[in-house]
Design a protein around this motif. Structure first.
Motif, PDB file in Angstrom:
ATOM      1  N   SER A 153       1.910  -5.950  17.127  1.00 21.39           N
ATOM      2  CA  SER A 153       1.583  -4.455  17.281  1.00 21.39           C
ATOM      3  C   SER A 153       2.706  -4.069  18.254  1.00 21.39           C
ATOM      4  N   VAL A 154       3.137  -4.809  19.221  1.00 22.19           N
ATOM      5  CA  VAL A 154       4.131  -4.233  19.939  1.00 22.19           C
ATOM      6  C   VAL A 154       5.593  -4.382  19.451  1.00 22.19           C
ATOM      7  N   LYS A 155       5.743  -5.201  18.450  1.00 24.20           N
ATOM      8  CA  LYS A 155       6.983  -5.329  17.719  1.00 24.20           C
ATOM      9  C   LYS A 155       6.870  -4.018  16.681  1.00 24.20           C
ATOM     10  N   ALA A 156       5.766  -3.626  16.184  1.00 19.56           N
ATOM     11  CA  ALA A 156       5.655  -2.495  15.131  1.00 19.56           C
ATOM     12  C   ALA A 156       5.839  -1.313  15.890  1.00 19.56           C
ATOM     13  N   ALA A 157       5.303  -1.247  17.325  1.00 21.88           N
ATOM     14  CA  ALA A 157       5.675   0.001  18.122  1.00 21.88           C
ATOM     15  C   ALA A 157       7.027   0.257  18.586  1.00 21.88           C
TER      16      ALA A 157
ATOM     17  N   ASP B  20      -0.578   2.334   5.957  1.00 21.94           N
ATOM     18  CA  ASP B  20      -0.010   3.612   6.655  1.00 21.94           C
ATOM     19  C   ASP B  20       1.010   4.304   5.814  1.00 21.94           C
ATOM     20  N   ASP B  21       0.772   5.465   5.511  1.00 18.35           N
ATOM     21  CA  ASP B  21       1.707   6.223   4.707  1.00 18.35           C
ATOM     22  C   ASP B  21       3.255   6.343   5.359  1.00 18.35           C
ATOM     23  N   PHE B  22       3.020   6.434   6.677  1.00 12.74           N
ATOM     24  CA  PHE B  22       4.328   6.547   7.825  1.00 12.74           C
ATOM     25  C   PHE B  22       4.739   5.192   8.136  1.00 12.74           C
ATOM     26  N   GLU B  23       4.419   3.978   7.823  1.00 10.68           N
ATOM     27  CA  GLU B  23       4.769   2.787   8.199  1.00 10.68           C
ATOM     28  C   GLU B  23       6.384   2.593   7.877  1.00 10.68           C
ATOM     29  N   ASP B  24       6.747   3.077   6.804  1.00  8.84           N
ATOM     30  CA  ASP B  24       8.085   2.747   6.190  1.00  8.84           C
ATOM     31  C   ASP B  24       9.288   3.578   6.936  1.00  8.84           C
ATOM     32  N   PHE B  25       8.838   4.569   7.815  1.00  8.00           N
ATOM     33  CA  PHE B  25       9.668   5.566   8.287  1.00  8.00           C
ATOM     34  C   PHE B  25      10.716   4.773   9.611  1.00  8.00           C
TER      35      PHE B  25
END
Length: 156
Positions: free
Chosen positions: A11-15, A151-156
């Motif tokens: 979760s931290v890496k994703a943020a 999540d639709d915005f995950e790739d941005f």
């Protein structure tokens, strides 16, 4: 420091925008490790079997996996021993009177109390590993299902 620096949660890496799916340990563990069977191993006492069943039944789904088998067995055995020793200490008390060679008496700690303290230490260590304490539950997360909403915005 043994083992090196602790890994950052996904979760931290994703943020931070540094999450790479190939390095996601949580997803890898969720897909490769089956859940722990609710059937206790052969050879456990009646009380240890009951503890095993309660732990498996009430643990969050995906928290206990097949590789936790030996730790949970150790916990169940020590839990049963803890209950037995606690009953003995309640019945016999925490001290014993010892007669010395000169005829005087001395109060000493009952051997069951020492054993009870040792078993409590083993139980606490197993509970931390399995995520049974509030603090360890925050660090140990159950494996999440594969069918999460994307999540639709995950790739941005």
């Amino acid at each position: 420091m043994p083992g090196g620096r602790p890994r950052k949660p996904d979760s931290v890496k994703a943020a931070q925008g540094t999450l790479q799916p190939c390095r996601s340990l949580e997803k890898l563990a969720a897909t490769t490790t089956p859940e722990l069977a609710p059937t206790p191993p052969v050879g456990l006492t009646k009380e240890a079997r009951a503890a095993w069943k309660i732990a498996v039944e009430y643990a969050p789904k995906g928290l206990l996996v097949a590789t936790d088998f030996t730790v949970l067995e150790r916990w169940a055995r020590n839990y049963a021993l803890y209950r037995k020793l606690a009953k003995a200490v309640d019945h016999d008390g925490t001290t014993i009177t010892v007669l010395k060679a000169d005829g005087s008496t001395e109060l000493k700690l009952h051997p069951n109390v020492k054993s009870l303290v040792a078993v409590q230490g083993v139980l606490a260590a197993c509970e931390r590993e399995l995520g049974f304490t509030p603090a360890s539950r925050a660090r140990v997360r159950p494996a999440q299902a594969e069918e999460e909403e994307k999540d639709d915005f995950e790739d941005f």
